[in-house]
Design a protein around this motif. Structure first.
Motif, PDB file in Angstrom:
ATOM      1  N   MET A   1       0.822  -1.204   0.000  1.00  0.00           N
ATOM      2  CA  MET A   1       0.000   0.000   0.000  1.00  0.00           C
ATOM      3  C   MET A   1       0.863   1.265   0.000  1.00  0.00           C
ATOM      4  O   MET A   1       0.522   2.264  -0.606  1.00  0.00           O
ATOM      5  CB  MET A   1      -0.940   0.005   1.214  1.00  0.00           C
ATOM      6  CG  MET A   1      -2.133  -0.925   1.049  1.00  0.00           C
ATOM      7  SD  MET A   1      -3.165  -0.398  -0.325  1.00  0.00           S
ATOM      8  CE  MET A   1      -4.456  -1.623  -0.243  1.00  0.00           C
ATOM      9  N   ASN A   2       2.001   1.219   0.704  1.00  0.00           N
ATOM     10  CA  ASN A   2       2.872   2.374   0.730  1.00  0.00           C
ATOM     11  C   ASN A   2       3.419   2.674  -0.660  1.00  0.00           C
ATOM     12  O   ASN A   2       3.616   3.836  -1.015  1.00  0.00           O
ATOM     13  CB  ASN A   2       4.022   2.146   1.720  1.00  0.00           C
ATOM     14  CG  ASN A   2       3.552   2.150   3.159  1.00  0.00           C
ATOM     15  OD1 ASN A   2       2.534   2.763   3.473  1.00  0.00           O
ATOM     16  ND2 ASN A   2       4.276   1.465   4.032  1.00  0.00           N
ATOM     17  N   ASP A   6       3.044   6.123  -2.562  1.00  0.00           N
ATOM     18  CA  ASP A   6       4.216   6.842  -3.066  1.00  0.00           C
ATOM     19  C   ASP A   6       4.048   7.191  -4.551  1.00  0.00           C
ATOM     20  O   ASP A   6       4.426   8.279  -4.987  1.00  0.00           O
ATOM     21  CB  ASP A   6       5.475   5.988  -2.889  1.00  0.00           C
ATOM     22  CG  ASP A   6       5.856   5.818  -1.430  1.00  0.00           C
ATOM     23  OD1 ASP A   6       5.380   6.623  -0.599  1.00  0.00           O
ATOM     24  OD2 ASP A   6       6.611   4.874  -1.122  1.00  0.00           O
ATOM     25  N   PHE A   7       3.475   6.254  -5.307  1.00  0.00           N
ATOM     26  CA  PHE A   7       3.325   6.482  -6.742  1.00  0.00           C
ATOM     27  C   PHE A   7       2.237   7.499  -7.047  1.00  0.00           C
ATOM     28  O   PHE A   7       2.477   8.505  -7.737  1.00  0.00           O
ATOM     29  CB  PHE A   7       3.018   5.166  -7.448  1.00  0.00           C
ATOM     30  CG  PHE A   7       2.765   5.321  -8.922  1.00  0.00           C
ATOM     31  CD1 PHE A   7       3.813   5.506  -9.806  1.00  0.00           C
ATOM     32  CD2 PHE A   7       1.472   5.270  -9.434  1.00  0.00           C
ATOM     33  CE1 PHE A   7       3.588   5.652 -11.170  1.00  0.00           C
ATOM     34  CE2 PHE A   7       1.236   5.417 -10.790  1.00  0.00           C
ATOM     35  CZ  PHE A   7       2.294   5.609 -11.656  1.00  0.00           C
ATOM     36  N   PHE A   8       1.046   7.253  -6.538  1.00  0.00           N
ATOM     37  CA  PHE A   8      -0.074   8.141  -6.861  1.00  0.00           C
ATOM     38  C   PHE A   8      -0.023   9.459  -6.095  1.00  0.00           C
ATOM     39  O   PHE A   8      -0.651  10.431  -6.508  1.00  0.00           O
ATOM     40  CB  PHE A   8      -1.405   7.425  -6.588  1.00  0.00           C
ATOM     41  CG  PHE A   8      -1.704   6.317  -7.557  1.00  0.00           C
ATOM     42  CD1 PHE A   8      -2.126   6.600  -8.844  1.00  0.00           C
ATOM     43  CD2 PHE A   8      -1.546   4.987  -7.188  1.00  0.00           C
ATOM     44  CE1 PHE A   8      -2.392   5.579  -9.752  1.00  0.00           C
ATOM     45  CE2 PHE A   8      -1.817   3.962  -8.078  1.00  0.00           C
ATOM     46  CZ  PHE A   8      -2.237   4.250  -9.365  1.00  0.00           C
ATOM     47  N   GLY A   9       0.693   9.485  -4.997  1.00  0.00           N
ATOM     48  CA  GLY A   9       0.778  10.717  -4.205  1.00  0.00           C
ATOM     49  C   GLY A   9       1.899  11.646  -4.625  1.00  0.00           C
ATOM     50  O   GLY A   9       1.996  12.757  -4.118  1.00  0.00           O
ATOM     51  N   TYR A 173       6.138   2.721 -17.078  1.00  0.00           N
ATOM     52  CA  TYR A 173       6.330   2.701 -15.621  1.00  0.00           C
ATOM     53  C   TYR A 173       6.846   1.341 -15.162  1.00  0.00           C
ATOM     54  O   TYR A 173       7.731   1.257 -14.305  1.00  0.00           O
ATOM     55  CB  TYR A 173       5.011   3.010 -14.907  1.00  0.00           C
ATOM     56  CG  TYR A 173       4.480   4.405 -15.139  1.00  0.00           C
ATOM     57  CD1 TYR A 173       5.270   5.513 -14.896  1.00  0.00           C
ATOM     58  CD2 TYR A 173       3.178   4.608 -15.597  1.00  0.00           C
ATOM     59  CE1 TYR A 173       4.781   6.802 -15.108  1.00  0.00           C
ATOM     60  CE2 TYR A 173       2.688   5.875 -15.816  1.00  0.00           C
ATOM     61  CZ  TYR A 173       3.487   6.975 -15.573  1.00  0.00           C
ATOM     62  OH  TYR A 173       3.007   8.238 -15.783  1.00  0.00           O
ATOM     63  N   ILE A 174       6.298   0.282 -15.725  1.00  0.00           N
ATOM     64  CA  ILE A 174       6.677  -1.072 -15.298  1.00  0.00           C
ATOM     65  C   ILE A 174       8.120  -1.360 -15.688  1.00  0.00           C
ATOM     66  O   ILE A 174       8.929  -1.813 -14.861  1.00  0.00           O
ATOM     67  CB  ILE A 174       5.726  -2.115 -15.917  1.00  0.00           C
ATOM     68  CG1 ILE A 174       4.282  -1.828 -15.482  1.00  0.00           C
ATOM     69  CG2 ILE A 174       6.146  -3.515 -15.521  1.00  0.00           C
ATOM     70  CD1 ILE A 174       3.248  -2.708 -16.157  1.00  0.00           C
ATOM     71  N   ILE A 175       8.475  -1.088 -16.931  1.00  0.00           N
ATOM     72  CA  ILE A 175       9.824  -1.379 -17.419  1.00  0.00           C
ATOM     73  C   ILE A 175      10.857  -0.515 -16.704  1.00  0.00           C
ATOM     74  O   ILE A 175      11.885  -1.010 -16.217  1.00  0.00           O
ATOM     75  CB  ILE A 175       9.904  -1.157 -18.940  1.00  0.00           C
ATOM     76  CG1 ILE A 175       8.925  -2.063 -19.666  1.00  0.00           C
ATOM     77  CG2 ILE A 175      11.324  -1.404 -19.433  1.00  0.00           C
ATOM     78  CD1 ILE A 175       9.110  -3.535 -19.398  1.00  0.00           C
ATOM     79  N   ALA A 186       6.844   0.624 -10.719  1.00  0.00           N
ATOM     80  CA  ALA A 186       6.410  -0.590 -11.417  1.00  0.00           C
ATOM     81  C   ALA A 186       5.036  -1.037 -10.939  1.00  0.00           C
ATOM     82  O   ALA A 186       4.164  -1.401 -11.748  1.00  0.00           O
ATOM     83  CB  ALA A 186       7.431  -1.705 -11.196  1.00  0.00           C
ATOM     84  N   VAL A 187       4.834  -1.022  -9.626  1.00  0.00           N
ATOM     85  CA  VAL A 187       3.542  -1.442  -9.069  1.00  0.00           C
ATOM     86  C   VAL A 187       2.446  -0.479  -9.491  1.00  0.00           C
ATOM     87  O   VAL A 187       1.336  -0.890  -9.875  1.00  0.00           O
ATOM     88  CB  VAL A 187       3.629  -1.549  -7.540  1.00  0.00           C
ATOM     89  CG1 VAL A 187       2.244  -1.791  -6.946  1.00  0.00           C
ATOM     90  CG2 VAL A 187       4.576  -2.673  -7.143  1.00  0.00           C
ATOM     91  N   GLY A 188       2.730   0.805  -9.469  1.00  0.00           N
ATOM     92  CA  GLY A 188       1.738   1.798  -9.887  1.00  0.00           C
ATOM     93  C   GLY A 188       1.338   1.627 -11.340  1.00  0.00           C
ATOM     94  O   GLY A 188       0.155   1.711 -11.692  1.00  0.00           O
ATOM     95  N   GLY A 189       2.328   1.349 -12.206  1.00  0.00           N
ATOM     96  CA  GLY A 189       2.015   1.113 -13.612  1.00  0.00           C
ATOM     97  C   GLY A 189       1.155  -0.116 -13.810  1.00  0.00           C
ATOM     98  O   GLY A 189       0.216  -0.111 -14.603  1.00  0.00           O
ATOM     99  N   ALA A 190       1.479  -1.189 -13.065  1.00  0.00           N
ATOM    100  CA  ALA A 190       0.688  -2.420 -13.173  1.00  0.00           C
ATOM    101  C   ALA A 190      -0.748  -2.192 -12.715  1.00  0.00           C
ATOM    102  O   ALA A 190      -1.702  -2.703 -13.326  1.00  0.00           O
ATOM    103  CB  ALA A 190       1.336  -3.520 -12.347  1.00  0.00           C
TER     104      ALA A 190
END
Length: 223
Positions: A1-2, A6-9, A173-175, A186-190
């Motif tokens: 969740m963090n 971190d990604f969206f925030g 983002y993933i790559i 990477a997680v945010g892109g997925a």
């Protein structure tokens, strides 16, 4: 969740050339153009084969090709042959991925219409094209839309391969995240790809509700 927070925030992920809006627009461009081209090829072909019964072997070969298609390998091959000057190298494998489910479902939908209904339409004086457009397509529409939905979700999920050859989209983002060990990226892109796939599935659910006749879908109540 963090990682997601971190990604969206992070405000930097919402603006600039690497921002979510631009990457989403690139991803939708790849997926939308691929799906449109696949529809232009597969829908008329599926309608014609299903209506005439000719060329059914092509449908079988298409279904088998869908299971064996190495999308990433095909992408790399096309890039080696064409270079990376345009988005064409990405569109070719994505179109090849999207054609089989559209073609197979369109064919099966038309061929699956009750023969008595088809004969009744001819008995009323309708010609071949009229029978197809007024009778067969409306009855087969749920299965046709299912093929389109399957193709759209596959294309949305697979369009991430564009990042492997230096192009954009959400796969960037993933790559980049995996390459630089920035795992929130990477997680945010997925997650974005998964959410987009769910949105596409919901969109086709709405389309089916509005486009398919209540009598065909079973929503019409018998009084």
């Amino acid at each position: 969740m963090n990682w997601l927070a971190d990604f969206f925030g992070d405000p930097a992920n919402w603006s600039g050339p690497d921002g979510i809006p631009l990457r989403l627009a690139e991803h939708l461009e790849f997926a939308g153009l691929s799906l449109l081209l696949a529809m232009l090829v597969a829908l008329p072909l599926g309608l014609w084969i299903g209506h005439t019964g000719r060329g059914a072997l092509l449908v079988v070969l298409s279904a088998n090709a869908a299971r064996a298609l190495p999308t990433l390998g095909l992408l790399v091959l096309v890039v080696l042959l064409m270079g990376v000057g345009t988005i064409a190298p990405v569109l070719i494998p994505l179109v090849a991925l999207a054609v089989p489910p559209i073609l197979v479902n369109t064919y099966e939908g038309i061929r699956g219409v009750d023969a008595d209904l088809r004969d009744a339409a001819y008995g009323m004086g309708l010609r071949g094209g009229q029978v197809l457009g007024r009778v067969l397509v409306p009855v087969a529409l749920p299965l046709i839309l299912l093929g389109l939905r399957t193709a759209a979700i596959q294309v949305v999920a697979t369009a991430t391969v564009a990042a492997y050859v230096g192009l954009g989209g959400l796969g960037r983002y993933i790559i980049d995240g995996l390459a630089t060990k920035r795992y929130p990226l990477a997680v945010g892109g997925a997650v974005l790809v998964a959410l987009l796939a769910l949105a596409v599935q919901g969109l086709f659910g709405v389309l089916q509700r509005f486009l398919v006749s209540p009598g065909v879908s079973g929503r019409q109540k018998i009084r």
